[in-house]
Design a protein around this motif. Sequence first.
Motif, mmCIF file in Angstrom:
data_model
loop_
_atom_site.group_PDB
_atom_site.id
_atom_site.type_symbol
_atom_site.label_atom_id
_atom_site.label_comp_id
_atom_site.label_asym_id
_atom_site.label_seq_id
_atom_site.Cartn_x
_atom_site.Cartn_y
_atom_site.Cartn_z
ATOM 1 N N MET A 1 0.836 -1.196 0.000
ATOM 2 C CA MET A 1 0.000 0.000 0.000
ATOM 3 C C MET A 1 0.873 1.249 0.000
ATOM 4 N N MET A 2 0.320 2.336 -0.469
ATOM 5 C CA MET A 2 1.032 3.611 -0.508
ATOM 6 C C MET A 2 0.167 4.664 0.189
ATOM 7 N N ILE A 3 0.769 5.344 1.159
ATOM 8 C CA ILE A 3 0.055 6.372 1.922
ATOM 9 C C ILE A 3 0.787 7.699 1.802
ATOM 10 N N TYR A 4 0.047 8.744 1.431
ATOM 11 C CA TYR A 4 0.609 10.095 1.357
ATOM 12 C C TYR A 4 0.575 10.713 2.742
ATOM 13 N N LEU A 5 1.723 11.205 3.203
ATOM 14 C CA LEU A 5 1.840 11.864 4.503
ATOM 15 C C LEU A 5 3.009 12.823 4.437
ATOM 16 N N ALA B 1 2.770 0.378 5.298
ATOM 17 C CA ALA B 1 2.660 0.940 3.950
ATOM 18 C C ALA B 1 3.910 1.724 3.594
ATOM 19 N N GLU B 2 4.042 2.011 2.324
ATOM 20 C CA GLU B 2 5.089 2.908 1.849
ATOM 21 C C GLU B 2 4.575 4.340 2.008
ATOM 22 N N ILE B 3 5.380 5.183 2.630
ATOM 23 C CA ILE B 3 5.000 6.579 2.839
ATOM 24 C C ILE B 3 5.587 7.432 1.727
ATOM 25 N N VAL B 4 4.745 8.249 1.093
ATOM 26 C CA VAL B 4 5.227 9.185 0.079
ATOM 27 C C VAL B 4 4.872 10.597 0.517
ATOM 28 N N GLN B 5 5.721 11.550 0.122
ATOM 29 C CA GLN B 5 5.560 12.931 0.570
ATOM 30 C C GLN B 5 5.185 13.886 -0.560
ATOM 31 N N ASP B 6 4.902 13.341 -1.723
ATOM 32 C CA ASP B 6 4.415 14.184 -2.816
ATOM 33 C C ASP B 6 3.424 13.359 -3.644
ATOM 34 N N ILE C 1 -4.567 9.076 2.184
ATOM 35 C CA ILE C 1 -3.970 10.388 2.419
ATOM 36 C C ILE C 1 -4.206 10.741 3.874
ATOM 37 N N ILE C 2 -3.154 11.155 4.575
ATOM 38 C CA ILE C 2 -3.285 11.627 5.952
ATOM 39 C C ILE C 2 -2.806 13.076 5.993
ATOM 40 N N VAL C 3 -3.655 13.976 6.472
ATOM 41 C CA VAL C 3 -3.309 15.397 6.515
ATOM 42 C C VAL C 3 -3.675 16.019 7.853
ATOM 43 N N ARG C 4 -2.988 17.118 8.156
ATOM 44 C CA ARG C 4 -3.345 17.956 9.299
ATOM 45 C C ARG C 4 -4.073 19.196 8.764
ATOM 46 N N THR C 5 -3.322 20.157 8.225
ATOM 47 C CA THR C 5 -3.930 21.377 7.685
ATOM 48 C C THR C 5 -3.844 21.460 6.172
ATOM 49 N N GLU D 1 -9.804 13.275 -7.460
ATOM 50 C CA GLU D 1 -10.119 12.729 -8.780
ATOM 51 C C GLU D 1 -8.910 12.048 -9.417
ATOM 52 N N LYS D 2 -7.725 12.592 -9.187
ATOM 53 C CA LYS D 2 -6.522 12.020 -9.789
ATOM 54 C C LYS D 2 -6.055 10.750 -9.079
ATOM 55 N N ALA D 3 -6.382 10.635 -7.796
ATOM 56 C CA ALA D 3 -5.945 9.481 -7.014
ATOM 57 C C ALA D 3 -6.912 8.308 -7.256
ATOM 58 N N LYS D 4 -6.721 7.623 -8.352
ATOM 59 C CA LYS D 4 -7.668 6.600 -8.804
ATOM 60 C C LYS D 4 -7.818 5.439 -7.824
ATOM 61 N N ASN D 5 -6.780 5.164 -7.038
ATOM 62 C CA ASN D 5 -6.827 4.053 -6.081
ATOM 63 C C ASN D 5 -7.094 4.498 -4.644
ATOM 64 N N LEU D 6 -7.444 5.771 -4.479
ATOM 65 C CA LEU D 6 -7.648 6.325 -3.139
ATOM 66 C C LEU D 6 -8.868 5.706 -2.464
ATOM 67 N N LYS D 7 -8.664 5.224 -1.233
ATOM 68 C CA LYS D 7 -9.745 4.596 -0.472
ATOM 69 C C LYS D 7 -10.187 5.422 0.725
ATOM 70 N N VAL D 8 -9.234 6.169 1.296
ATOM 71 C CA VAL D 8 -9.567 6.877 2.538
ATOM 72 C C VAL D 8 -8.673 8.098 2.719
ATOM 73 N N ILE D 9 -9.279 9.155 3.274
ATOM 74 C CA ILE D 9 -8.555 10.363 3.667
ATOM 75 C C ILE D 9 -8.682 10.477 5.183
ATOM 76 N N GLY D 10 -7.550 10.594 5.865
ATOM 77 C CA GLY D 10 -7.551 10.715 7.318
ATOM 78 C C GLY D 10 -7.192 12.118 7.751
ATOM 79 N N LYS D 11 -8.059 12.733 8.562
ATOM 80 C CA LYS D 11 -7.793 14.080 9.089
ATOM 81 C C LYS D 11 -7.241 13.974 10.504
ATOM 82 N N HIS D 12 -6.055 14.488 10.686
ATOM 83 C CA HIS D 12 -5.362 14.529 11.964
ATOM 84 C C HIS D 12 -5.909 15.736 12.725
ATOM 85 N N GLY D 13 -7.073 15.565 13.364
ATOM 86 C CA GLY D 13 -7.709 16.667 14.064
ATOM 87 C C GLY D 13 -9.222 16.560 14.019
ATOM 88 N N ILE D 14 -9.887 17.629 14.468
ATOM 89 C CA ILE D 14 -11.343 17.636 14.550
ATOM 90 C C ILE D 14 -11.961 18.231 13.286
#
Length: 307
Positions: free
Chosen positions: A1-5, A21-26, A36-40, A49-62
């Motif tokens: 798996m590949m996770i953007y962080l 998973a493999e972590i990618v930064q771009d 995808i895991i993001v804060r702000t 739309e471009k992330a054809k295999n994207l399953k989940v977006i994780g928000k680090h926060g409320i």
Amino acid sequence: MMIYLNEHIHPEALETVGRHAEIVQDYSQIEEIHAIIVRTEPVTREIIEKAKNLKVIGKHGIGYDNIDVEAAKELGVSVVYTPTANFQAVAELIVTLMSSTSRNIVQNVERIKGGKLTTNAPADLVGTEMVGKTVALIGMGNVALTAAAILRNGYQMNITGYDPFVSNEKATSLGIKKYDSVAELLPEADYINVSVPLTDTTRNIISENELRLCKRSAILINTSRGGTVNETDLYQALKDGTIRAAASDVFVTEPPTLDHPLIQLENFVPTPHIGASTEESMYRMGTTVVREVLTVLAGDKAKYHVL
């Protein structure tokens, strides 16, 4: 798996991601990214739309207003977040900012460090006590209620509030005098706390009209989102003495820079979105968002899901 962080999270949470998973930064391999895991950092429709295999977006926060939730919903992408992980940290910051502005802490520090102090206890920086005063909560979620408990128990403050999603019965059970509108709430408040998500209905929930209803001795605290308080109107209110002081951890454009008009005011205290930045909160948010993302990737239902 590949996770953007590409933003800082707690080292233990980062280690967990790396084990699974493999972590990618771009986004150079955006079509191969599964999560995808993001804060702000914003997650736009274009990215989703471009992330054809994207399953989940994780928000680090409320707050998840930096994520295009509608686009995620349309494209079948889950969105998870950490709604219970940081409210203690943000609540403590609210109380800290109230105390700091009440006692003119920043002005006193700057006067000492700038070599401008000519006497102990400067007469023009006399503070005010918080005990027995009234605090108005705009928004009565976990953050505001945690702050209210500290203020009630520690300072014997009177708690009033406005929140269309909290019933009168619930407010009464919490010892809060609830009002049906922000306009009704403000005139008696010594302190005003804004703790609401940024939505179409909360954008500029405090602007010129509301500020003119406040006591001239009132202090405004905003740790929610930039845009909930109209920054231009707040600047004018602080400059002309409509209210005494304000502190904000959030801005429309972050981080704030020296050319921001509010930063120039002595009666305004800025902090750079540090509400959740405690060791304990970072651990809870990091481990929670990683757990939720990995749960979705495993095909199971997350505990804290927006979608």
